[in-house]
Design an enzyme around this catalytic site. Structure first.
Site: not given
Length: 387
Positions: A289, A85, A214, A379
């Site tokens: 993870d 990004e 998760k 951006h």
């Protein structure tokens, strides 16, 4: 290829990887020339992946340095971040620079427990009560069973949640410098075996989803999972105006209307601008993870106007990371950890505090850009490719 033999996880050498990749190329018709090029021994990933055919590279940059005064992290740290990004690393770096000009970030770890919550089947309410009573009376026996599975982990507490013909046990473990999910799973199975043999309760699943692993969960926001970390800084009025081109009042209003009210309207768990962005880039760079990014999404970002100065803090209730085990030993990820002095044992809480300061910087920069109406411009300049 029709019987799948070319895809089986039959070895971990470069030759084995090449054989599988060639089989995938033949089967799919795709050319995997770039995937074939990687700079570590295939054997190094033996315990991290199956059916390996190569590696996917993610651009790695750095933000900082950032000055931290914490319980475990003290000094100036360069932070490695892996992302695709555009503008993210630049934004975090801006936030870190402003934090440094304001004296640095202060950090502290408030909790450090990995959880696993098996679900047991019981006959009825009376049986559930009997099982709970047995657990309370034999906690030392259960802890002994846990100790037999790990030399680094320790069972800290057991919470009991009966409902219907189910009994959920939320085990909390100290796991040293490992993230500890595998450790907690193996230890929980051993503990439940002792309980089953003594009470006739039956473990249906070692994870009954009250862990909660998760998945965004209120129990993790309240009680914590992994490490609960807080970071804060106070930005003087002059710095807010000159460096961030806005005011404390406007940043506070943006935080209230966006992060508090907007998040409440949407029903999110957590209230932040984009904490998961920083967590994802940090986790990918350091061998964590990536699925544990969901814990980072539950960050609470708080802003206050203190006589024109801007106070900003982040509370991260579920920082699930480690400096040993998992992907941390892979060569590139180990090097990234070494940049921060966080490779190996005795460094996990330090790493968590550095992450919290990184999230703080990203939240500060983005909230200020939104308050100043500059987010889209940033951006457009940094995140879009121009032909």
């Amino acid at each position: 290829m029709t019987d799948g033999t070319g895809l089986k996880n039959r070895g971990h050498t470069h030759a084995d990887v090449d054989e599988r990749r060639e089989a995938v190329e033949q089967y799919s018709g795709a050319s995997l020339e770039r995937i074939a090029k990687y700079c570590f021994k295939a054997e190094d990933a033996e315990h991290n992946i199956e059916n390996m055919i190569g590696a996917t590279q993610v651009p790695l940059g750095f933000a900082g340095p950032v000055r931290i005064s914490g319980e475990y992290a003290n000094g100036d740290f360069i932070v490695p971040l892996a992302t695709t990004e555009g503008a993210l690393v630049a934004s975090i770096s801006r936030g870190m620079s402003v934090i440094n000009d304001s004296g640095g970030a202060r950090t502290k770890v408030f909790g450090d427990y990995m959880t696993r919550a098996p679900v047991l089947r019981v006959r009825d309410l009376e049986h559930a009560c009997q099982v709970i009573e047995w657990i309370d009376a034999h906690e030392d026996e259960i802890k002994a069973a846990v100790s037999g599975t790990t030399s680094h982990g320790r069972l800290a507490r057991i919470e009991k949640f009966p409902t219907g013909r189910n009994l959920y046990l939320r085990f909390s473990f100290e796991t040293g410098d490992a993230m500890g999910m595998n450790m907690a799973t193996i230890a929980s199975e051993a503990a439940c075996k002792v309980i089953e043999e003594a009470t006739d309760a039956v473990m249906v699943s070692v994870s009954g989803n009250m862990c909660s692993d998760k998945k965004p969960a209120a129990i993790n926001m309240i009680e914590g999972r992994g490490k609960t970390v807080v970071a804060e800084t106070l930005i003087p009025r002059e710095t807010v105006e000159k460096r961030l081109h806005t005011s404390a009042e406007l940043v506070v209003e943006t935080n209230i209307r966006k992060n508090f009210i907007g998040s409440s309207m949407a029903g999110t768990l957590g209230a932040n601008a984009h904490a998961a962005n920083m967590v994802a880039a940090f986790y990918i760079a350091t061998g964590q993870d990536p699925a544990q990014v969901v814990g980072g999404s539950m960050t609470l970002t708080d802003c206050e106007d203190v006589d024109g100065d801007l106070y900003i803090s982040v509370r991260m209730p579920a920082v699930e990371l480690g400096t040993v085990g998992g992907g941390t030993s892979l060569p590139c990820q180990a090097e990234a950890l070494s940049i921060m002095g966080c490779k190996g044992s005795g460094k996990a809480r330090k790493l968590a505090e550095i992450l919290a300061a990184t999230v703080l910087a990203g939240e500060l920069s983005t909230l200020a850009a939104q308050a100043a109406g500059q987010l889209g411009k940033a951006h457009a300049e940094l995140g879009r490719g121009k032909k």
